[in-house]
Motif scaffolding. Structure first.
Motif, PDB file in Angstrom:
ATOM      1  N   GLU A 174     -12.822  47.547  85.095  1.00 59.62           N
ATOM      2  CA  GLU A 174     -12.456  47.352  86.351  1.00 59.62           C
ATOM      3  C   GLU A 174     -11.023  46.962  86.588  1.00 59.62           C
ATOM      4  OE1 GLU A 174     -14.145  45.757  90.589  1.00 59.62           O
ATOM      5  OE2 GLU A 174     -15.758  46.180  88.876  1.00 59.62           O
ATOM      6  N   SER A 175     -10.707  45.932  86.038  1.00 55.69           N
ATOM      7  CA  SER A 175      -9.441  45.247  85.752  1.00 55.69           C
ATOM      8  C   SER A 175      -8.459  46.337  85.235  1.00 55.69           C
ATOM      9  CB  SER A 175      -9.301  43.889  85.203  1.00 55.69           C
ATOM     10  OG  SER A 175      -7.959  43.465  85.396  1.00 55.69           O
ATOM     11  N   MET A 176      -8.851  47.056  84.387  1.00 55.32           N
ATOM     12  CA  MET A 176      -8.026  48.113  83.830  1.00 55.32           C
ATOM     13  C   MET A 176      -7.626  49.022  84.659  1.00 55.32           C
ATOM     14  SD  MET A 176      -7.127  46.854  80.946  1.00 55.32           S
ATOM     15  CE  MET A 176      -6.343  48.424  80.083  1.00 55.32           C
ATOM     16  N   ASP A 177      -8.696  49.647  85.301  1.00 56.43           N
ATOM     17  CA  ASP A 177      -8.564  50.789  86.382  1.00 56.43           C
ATOM     18  C   ASP A 177      -7.580  50.253  87.374  1.00 56.43           C
ATOM     19  OD1 ASP A 177     -10.329  52.103  85.001  1.00 56.43           O
ATOM     20  OD2 ASP A 177     -12.155  51.781  86.394  1.00 56.43           O
ATOM     21  N   PHE A 178      -7.468  49.122  88.096  1.00 58.97           N
ATOM     22  CA  PHE A 178      -6.639  48.539  88.817  1.00 58.97           C
ATOM     23  C   PHE A 178      -5.043  48.307  88.152  1.00 58.97           C
ATOM     24  CE2 PHE A 178      -4.254  45.196  90.773  1.00 58.97           C
ATOM     25  CZ  PHE A 178      -4.259  45.320  92.050  1.00 58.97           C
ATOM     26  N   ALA A 179      -5.032  48.024  86.972  1.00 53.92           N
ATOM     27  CA  ALA A 179      -3.889  47.979  86.379  1.00 53.92           C
ATOM     28  C   ALA A 179      -3.337  49.203  86.116  1.00 53.92           C
ATOM     29  CB  ALA A 179      -4.121  47.037  85.131  1.00 53.92           C
ATOM     30  N   ARG A 180      -4.115  50.237  85.657  1.00 54.82           N
ATOM     31  CA  ARG A 180      -3.248  51.521  85.423  1.00 54.82           C
ATOM     32  C   ARG A 180      -3.102  52.127  86.675  1.00 54.82           C
ATOM     33  NH1 ARG A 180      -7.877  53.070  83.738  1.00 54.82           N
ATOM     34  NH2 ARG A 180      -7.742  52.370  81.260  1.00 54.82           N
ATOM     35  N   ALA A 181      -3.653  51.962  87.864  1.00 53.31           N
ATOM     36  CA  ALA A 181      -3.333  52.701  89.026  1.00 53.31           C
ATOM     37  C   ALA A 181      -1.906  52.111  89.635  1.00 53.31           C
ATOM     38  CB  ALA A 181      -4.502  52.113  90.174  1.00 53.31           C
ATOM     39  N   HIS A 182      -1.726  50.755  89.416  1.00 51.43           N
ATOM     40  CA  HIS A 182      -0.554  50.181  89.566  1.00 51.43           C
ATOM     41  C   HIS A 182       0.591  49.837  88.674  1.00 51.43           C
ATOM     42  CE1 HIS A 182      -2.168  49.249  93.588  1.00 51.43           C
ATOM     43  NE2 HIS A 182      -3.278  49.102  93.010  1.00 51.43           N
ATOM     44  N   GLY A 183       0.287  50.433  87.507  1.00 54.61           N
ATOM     45  CA  GLY A 183       1.406  50.453  86.443  1.00 54.61           C
ATOM     46  C   GLY A 183       1.514  48.884  85.809  1.00 54.61           C
ATOM     47  N   LEU A 184       0.254  48.215  85.908  1.00 49.00           N
ATOM     48  CA  LEU A 184       0.475  46.825  85.309  1.00 49.00           C
ATOM     49  C   LEU A 184       0.055  46.499  83.982  1.00 49.00           C
ATOM     50  CD1 LEU A 184      -0.531  45.339  88.880  1.00 49.00           C
ATOM     51  CD2 LEU A 184       1.829  45.255  87.815  1.00 49.00           C
ATOM     52  N   PRO A 185       0.553  45.484  83.275  1.00 48.55           N
ATOM     53  CA  PRO A 185      -0.198  45.106  82.190  1.00 48.55           C
ATOM     54  C   PRO A 185      -1.217  44.007  82.551  1.00 48.55           C
ATOM     55  CG  PRO A 185       1.887  44.036  82.394  1.00 48.55           C
ATOM     56  CD  PRO A 185       2.083  45.049  83.259  1.00 48.55           C
ATOM     57  N   VAL A 186      -2.266  43.998  81.429  1.00 47.90           N
ATOM     58  CA  VAL A 186      -3.324  42.953  81.642  1.00 47.90           C
ATOM     59  C   VAL A 186      -3.281  41.976  80.613  1.00 47.90           C
ATOM     60  CG1 VAL A 186      -5.920  42.615  82.252  1.00 47.90           C
ATOM     61  CG2 VAL A 186      -4.862  44.756  82.955  1.00 47.90           C
ATOM     62  N   VAL A 187      -3.558  40.636  80.855  1.00 47.28           N
ATOM     63  CA  VAL A 187      -3.551  39.512  79.919  1.00 47.28           C
ATOM     64  C   VAL A 187      -4.999  39.413  79.681  1.00 47.28           C
ATOM     65  CG1 VAL A 187      -2.999  37.327  78.900  1.00 47.28           C
ATOM     66  CG2 VAL A 187      -1.368  38.768  80.416  1.00 47.28           C
ATOM     67  N   VAL A 188      -5.414  39.860  78.421  1.00 51.18           N
ATOM     68  CA  VAL A 188      -7.263  39.738  78.202  1.00 51.18           C
ATOM     69  C   VAL A 188      -7.326  38.494  77.402  1.00 51.18           C
ATOM     70  CG1 VAL A 188      -9.101  40.854  77.289  1.00 51.18           C
ATOM     71  CG2 VAL A 188      -7.313  42.248  78.411  1.00 51.18           C
ATOM     72  N   VAL A 189      -8.158  37.508  77.765  1.00 53.21           N
ATOM     73  CA  VAL A 189      -8.451  36.518  77.265  1.00 53.21           C
ATOM     74  C   VAL A 189      -9.821  36.640  76.289  1.00 53.21           C
ATOM     75  CG1 VAL A 189      -9.175  33.921  77.103  1.00 53.21           C
ATOM     76  CG2 VAL A 189      -7.403  34.636  78.922  1.00 53.21           C
ATOM     77  N   PRO A 190      -9.523  36.796  75.057  1.00 50.50           N
ATOM     78  CA  PRO A 190     -10.582  37.204  74.145  1.00 50.50           C
ATOM     79  C   PRO A 190     -12.053  36.227  74.301  1.00 50.50           C
ATOM     80  CG  PRO A 190      -8.827  36.983  72.887  1.00 50.50           C
ATOM     81  CD  PRO A 190      -8.257  36.638  74.162  1.00 50.50           C
ATOM     82  N   ASP A 191     -13.193  36.887  74.289  1.00 53.93           N
ATOM     83  CA  ASP A 191     -14.470  36.182  74.501  1.00 53.93           C
ATOM     84  C   ASP A 191     -14.669  35.447  75.870  1.00 53.93           C
ATOM     85  OD1 ASP A 191     -15.235  36.861  71.833  1.00 53.93           O
ATOM     86  OD2 ASP A 191     -14.349  35.404  70.830  1.00 53.93           O
ATOM     87  N   ALA A 192     -13.552  35.422  76.694  1.00 47.02           N
ATOM     88  CA  ALA A 192     -13.746  34.839  78.203  1.00 47.02           C
ATOM     89  C   ALA A 192     -14.597  35.550  78.938  1.00 47.02           C
ATOM     90  CB  ALA A 192     -12.353  34.719  78.613  1.00 47.02           C
ATOM     91  N   SER A 193     -15.551  34.530  79.612  1.00 46.22           N
ATOM     92  CA  SER A 193     -16.240  35.166  80.642  1.00 46.22           C
ATOM     93  C   SER A 193     -15.646  34.993  82.146  1.00 46.22           C
ATOM     94  CB  SER A 193     -17.469  34.118  80.674  1.00 46.22           C
ATOM     95  OG  SER A 193     -17.090  32.811  81.527  1.00 46.22           O
ATOM     96  N   HIS A 194     -16.162  35.410  82.986  1.00 44.39           N
ATOM     97  CA  HIS A 194     -15.843  35.718  84.318  1.00 44.39           C
ATOM     98  C   HIS A 194     -15.168  34.291  84.913  1.00 44.39           C
ATOM     99  CE1 HIS A 194     -14.828  37.343  88.419  1.00 44.39           C
ATOM    100  NE2 HIS A 194     -15.582  36.252  88.830  1.00 44.39           N
ATOM    101  N   PHE A 195     -15.778  33.017  84.459  1.00 49.70           N
ATOM    102  CA  PHE A 195     -15.427  31.850  84.723  1.00 49.70           C
ATOM    103  C   PHE A 195     -14.762  31.092  83.729  1.00 49.70           C
ATOM    104  CE2 PHE A 195     -18.999  32.760  87.672  1.00 49.70           C
ATOM    105  CZ  PHE A 195     -18.480  32.689  89.056  1.00 49.70           C
ATOM    106  N   PHE A 196     -14.228  31.651  82.643  1.00 50.80           N
ATOM    107  CA  PHE A 196     -13.424  31.468  81.802  1.00 50.80           C
ATOM    108  C   PHE A 196     -14.059  30.157  80.831  1.00 50.80           C
ATOM    109  CE2 PHE A 196     -10.720  34.047  84.196  1.00 50.80           C
ATOM    110  CZ  PHE A 196      -9.896  34.666  83.238  1.00 50.80           C
ATOM    111  N   HIS A 197     -15.443  30.113  80.878  1.00 54.03           N
ATOM    112  CA  HIS A 197     -16.093  28.994  80.156  1.00 54.03           C
ATOM    113  C   HIS A 197     -15.512  28.771  78.794  1.00 54.03           C
ATOM    114  CE1 HIS A 197     -18.883  28.798  83.293  1.00 54.03           C
ATOM    115  NE2 HIS A 197     -19.489  30.027  83.145  1.00 54.03           N
TER     116      HIS A 197
END
Length: 214
Positions: A174-197
């Motif tokens: 979903e974040s990638m879809d938003f980024a693609r629509a706006h021409g933005l990069p995404v910083v992905v944190v490996p193994d991180a959950s929604h709350f970045f536990h």
């Protein structure tokens, strides 16, 4: 850098907006507005992602304003799927800027987490459309803008999108879809959950890197 907090109340379209304001103990560079996750699912200004973002801002000399959205804490009103919340934040920005002109003339950061990203992005779009001052940096973590979109969204090309690889609430796709629509990069944190536990330090380092570049 030490932080001291105080409560403040602004007036939104539904009534009181209950806020905590975190002040740096040192020179001030400007301010930050940090917006919390979904009010109907426990989201509030003391959420750990929100406070992590606020601390990173304070450490960069920014006064961090953390409001409670409608119906949370002492804030008036009821959940309005980002429409009323965005209108309230327009009011907060105007009132805070009028009361603190020295901060309003400095750097300004707008940040949101989860539901807060929808409000942040649409607030930015509204300010741009009205030819008002827009933030120097827009930070969106756990992006959920499209879930609560009620207007066309325009975001700056240097928007910082941060997302957990294993986000169980807002899938990475979903974040990638938003980024693609706006021409933005995404910083992905490996193994991180929604709350970045277990990944809050990584999140904070990413935030500090962006804020230091202001």
């Amino acid at each position: 850098m030490p932080v001291f907090a105080k409560n403040a109340v602004f007036q939104g379209l539904a009534g009181a907006i209950d806020c905590t304001i975190d002040w740096p103990d040192g020179p001030l560079r400007g301010w930050a507005l940090v917006l919390h996750p979904h009010p109907l699912h426990g989201g509030a200004r003391d959420n750990k992602i929100v406070t992590t973002i606020a601390r990173a801002c304070v450490q960069q000399g920014l006064v961090a304003v953390r409001p409670n959205f409608r119906g949370v804490g002492a804030s008036a009103g009821e959940f309005d799927r980002a429409v009323g919340e965005t209108a309230d934040m327009h009011e907060l920005v105007a009132q805070f800027s009028a009361a603190n002109p020295e901060l309003a003339d400095g750097k300004w950061v707008l940040a949101g987490f989860s539901f807060g990203t929808a409000v942040a992005a649409q607030l930015y779009a509204g300010l741009a459309q009205q030819r008002q001052k827009t933030p120097n940096a827009l930070i969106l973590a756990g992006t959920a803008v499209d879930r609560f979109k009620f207007r066309d969204v325009v975001v700056p090309e240097d928007t910082l999108l941060i997302h957990g690889e294993r986000d169980e609430v807002v899938p990475l796709s979903e974040s990638m879809d938003f980024a693609r629509a706006h021409g933005l990069p995404v910083v992905v944190v490996p193994d991180a959950s929604h709350f970045f536990h277990g990944r809050l330090i990584t999140l904070k380092l990413l935030l500090q890197q962006r804020l230091a570049a202001l």
